[in-house]
Design a protein around this motif. Structure first.
Motif, short mmCIF file in Angstrom:
data_model
loop_
_atom_site.label_atom_id
_atom_site.label_comp_id
_atom_site.label_asym_id
_atom_site.label_seq_id
_atom_site.Cartn_x
_atom_site.Cartn_y
_atom_site.Cartn_z
N TYR A 553 0.85 -1.23 0.13
CA TYR A 553 0.03 -0.02 -0.01
C TYR A 553 0.79 1.26 0.11
O TYR A 553 0.78 2.16 -0.64
CB TYR A 553 -1.07 -0.07 1.17
N MET A 554 1.96 1.31 0.86
CA MET A 554 2.80 2.33 0.86
C MET A 554 3.65 2.79 -0.07
O MET A 554 3.75 3.84 -0.88
CB MET A 554 3.84 2.31 2.26
N SER A 555 3.87 1.46 -1.09
CA SER A 555 4.68 1.67 -2.31
C SER A 555 3.86 2.01 -3.28
O SER A 555 4.22 2.91 -4.31
CB SER A 555 5.44 0.25 -2.87
N LEU A 556 2.70 1.83 -3.60
CA LEU A 556 1.67 2.40 -4.57
C LEU A 556 1.26 3.79 -4.20
O LEU A 556 1.21 4.64 -5.05
CB LEU A 556 0.31 1.44 -4.36
N PHE A 557 1.24 4.13 -2.87
CA PHE A 557 0.98 5.52 -2.67
C PHE A 557 2.51 6.23 -2.88
O PHE A 557 2.01 7.44 -3.42
CB PHE A 557 0.76 5.79 -1.01
N SER A 562 5.16 10.15 -6.71
CA SER A 562 6.15 10.36 -8.01
C SER A 562 5.62 10.86 -9.16
O SER A 562 6.06 11.46 -10.10
CB SER A 562 7.08 9.06 -8.05
N MET A 563 4.60 9.87 -9.75
CA MET A 563 3.99 10.29 -11.07
C MET A 563 3.37 11.72 -10.99
O MET A 563 3.47 12.42 -12.21
CB MET A 563 2.69 9.18 -11.40
N ILE A 564 2.62 12.15 -10.14
CA ILE A 564 2.27 13.44 -9.93
C ILE A 564 3.28 14.52 -10.07
O ILE A 564 3.24 15.51 -10.99
CB ILE A 564 1.41 13.64 -8.55
N PHE A 565 4.62 14.09 -9.26
CA PHE A 565 5.50 15.28 -9.58
C PHE A 565 6.11 15.18 -10.76
O PHE A 565 6.58 16.26 -11.28
CB PHE A 565 6.75 14.72 -8.33
N LEU A 566 6.26 14.04 -11.55
CA LEU A 566 6.70 14.04 -12.82
C LEU A 566 5.75 14.76 -13.72
O LEU A 566 6.25 15.51 -14.68
CB LEU A 566 6.81 12.60 -13.32
#
Length: 568
Positions: A553-557, A562-566
């Motif tokens: 769950y934490m890794s998916l979060f 990271s995708m949002i920052f990219l």
């Protein structure tokens, strides 16, 4: 009632004015040309051109006079109609659209009148609002839409290649106008219902009888012939050959179908189709002035024929089957007299209006050397005209009275209808000679052998004998062995099937298959429904998976952050 009287009087005054103007234009050899330039933009000239000569004024005079009589006729025929005002204004729009088409030399202005005729004809054909009327209206509108599309393509081609839509300025020169003239010919044969676009003309009989009288005499169906008369100098020999055979076979097919038909209005509609073929065939042989002559005389006796048919239908309680008529000469003598006069003018009886144009056309064709096929089909069609006219007269005027045992037939109360028919009868008798004296500038000198000279009379007599045999002796219907042949002939050589049922059914079934198997099938499975089910399943499973495994769950979060920052 008030609007009928107003428009009838107005059109009558305008008709007389146009007739006087046409005589002035004829004797002074004048042409009135009016051009308004709107804008000149990127080498395209936006202007409006009106052109008036003796032909334009005379045709407008005839259209206005017939419209005036029909408005007066409608005052009584449509009495009690809930939407009388709507009917009258639709008819006025119809006449104005025809006026626009007659006087225009600009393709865009012609399209305005052309589309107006198509749109208003659709509204009038579906006037009675039943399934038959809706189907007939759609067939009429879509058939005419082919010609409208052809004119639109012509407008696009002229705008791109020439930069103007005044086709009469460029059509005689070598300016790439050959394709545009072909498109205008396509538009003309759809509007005048030549083969293979003939099926809409009898279907348009679903309209009220005053509309049929106006449409089949001087407006909708004659627009195509008038356009061809204006274009006749530019058409190539190949196009004229195609038009000649198409119009001849239309003429023959319509005459043959009328001899087996039992619907009164459809018989007269098929007669119109036959006469349109006659006009276009003589136009293709170089007799454009003769085609115009017959166009005018035909407008008079065909309007009268429809008016008489409407009076008979009106009195017989809306019965249109000629087998249910008979003996009407005893009950409606005035109407039957008018109808017999217009029938004789249609057959070309000497010294009536139809004789002067039809006999001249027959002799002009006999003088032209164009092969035996053209000659034989033309004269057979003339014989068939006499046959169905005599057949129609016999079924309606004579024989047994086959309507209702209790009925009241009287024409004493039909004052407006009788006055309208009386207003046309004088011109049905005399207009042929008046036109030949006043407006034919070049006299026709036709020299033929006696056998060819008498061919028209012989074919009319033979046609009369055929009509007599088909009704009194009842040869055609003695046996059902020829049922399929008769059905083929009455069905206009399967043209309605080829142009409507045969064309539309495959596409309708294909649309049903696409709707069922694609919209409600695979597209539904892989689209909205399947995708929503898959997302619901995935969200539930991922949620259960993440609740039980906090590391995942934490890794998916973190991956999501990271995708949002990219993206940012």
């Amino acid at each position: 009632m008030f609007y009928c009287s107003v428009f009838s009087s107005m059109f009558m005054i305008l008709s007389v004015s146009m007739f006087i103007l046409s005589m002035i234009f004829t004797y002074l050899d004048m042409i009135f040309f009016f051009e308004v330039n709107f804008i000149y933009l990127i080498s395209v000239n936006f202007d409006l051109v009106f052109y008036m000569d003796w032909m334009t004024c005379l045709f407008m005079s005839f259209v206005l006079y017939i419209s005036s009589m029909i408005f007066n006729y409608s005052k009584e025929y449509m009495d009690g109609d809930l939407y009388m005002k709507r009917f009258i204004f639709l008819m006025v729009m119809f006449v104005l659209s025809m006026m626009m088409m007659i006087i225009s030399l600009n393709l865009v202005a012609i399209l305005v009148g052309w589309d107006g005729l198509g749109l208003v004809s659709y509204a009038l054909v579906i006037y009675y609002q039943n399934v038959k009327s809706f189907n007939a209206g759609m067939l009429t509108a879509l058939s005419n839409r082919i010609g409208d599309a052809a004119i639109l393509v012509g407008i696009a081609m002229m705008g791109s290649s020439i930069g103007s839509w005044n086709f009469m300025f460029y059509i005689l020169g070598d300016s790439g106008m050959g394709e545009v003239s072909l498109l205008l010919v396509l538009a003309a044969i759809t509007k005048s219902a030549q083969i293979p676009f003939s099926s809409w003309l009898p279907a348009a009989m679903a309209a009220p009888t005053p509309v049929s009288s106006l449409v089949h005499s001087s407006t909708l169906v004659t627009a195509g012939v008038y356009l061809l008369i204006r274009l006749n100098d530019v058409l190539s020999a190949t196009v004229l050959n195609f038009l000649l055979y198409s119009s001849l076979f239309t003429m023959f097919m319509a005459g043959l179908s009328a001899n087996f038909e039992f619907d009164l209005k459809k018989i007269i509609a098929l007669s119109t189709l036959s006469q349109l073929g006659l006009m276009i065939s003589i136009l293709c042989l170089g007799g454009s002035e003769l085609a115009f002559f017959h166009l005018l005389t035909h407008a008079l006796f065909k309007a009268l024929l429809f008016m008489c048919a409407g009076a008979i239908i009106h009195n017989l309680g809306d019965t249109q089957d000629i087998r249910c008529m008979g003996g009407q000469i005893n009950f409606l003598p005035f109407t039957c007299m008018m109808m017999s006069v217009s029938n004789l003018a249609l057959c070309g009886l000497p010294f009536m209006a139809g004789f002067y144009s039809k006999d001249l056309i027959a002799e002009f064709l006999s003088m032209s050397i164009y092969g035996w096929v053209v000659y034989i089909i033309f004269y057979l069609s003339i014989g068939l005209t006499a046959a169905y006219s005599l057949r129609l007269s016999y079924f309606i005027f004579f024989g047994d009275y086959n309507v209702f045992s209790l009925s009241m037939l009287s024409e004493k109360n039909n004052l407006s209808m009788n006055l309208s028919m009386g207003g046309l009868i004088f011109f049905v008798i005399s207009m042929g000679s008046i036109f030949s004296w006043l407006f034919l500038k070049n006299p026709f000198f036709i020299f033929l052998p006696v056998s060819m000279k008498l061919m028209t009379l012989v074919m009319i007599l033979l046609g009369g004998v055929l009509g007599f045999e088909s009704t009194v002796l009842n040869y055609y219907y003695a046996s059902f062995k020829s049922y399929y042949s008769i059905f083929f002939v009455v069905g206009m050589w399967n043209l309605p099937i080829l142009s409507t049922l045969g064309v539309t059914k495959p596409f309708l079934f294909l649309g049903k298959d696409f709707y069922k198997n694609s919209d409600h099938g695979w597209l539904e499975y892989y689209g909205k429904t399947g995708l929503s089910k898959m997302l619901l399943w995935a969200s539930l499973n991922i949620q259960i998976f993440s609740i039980n495994h906090i590391k995942i769950y934490m890794s998916l979060f973190l991956f999501f952050l990271s995708m949002i920052f990219l993206i940012i």
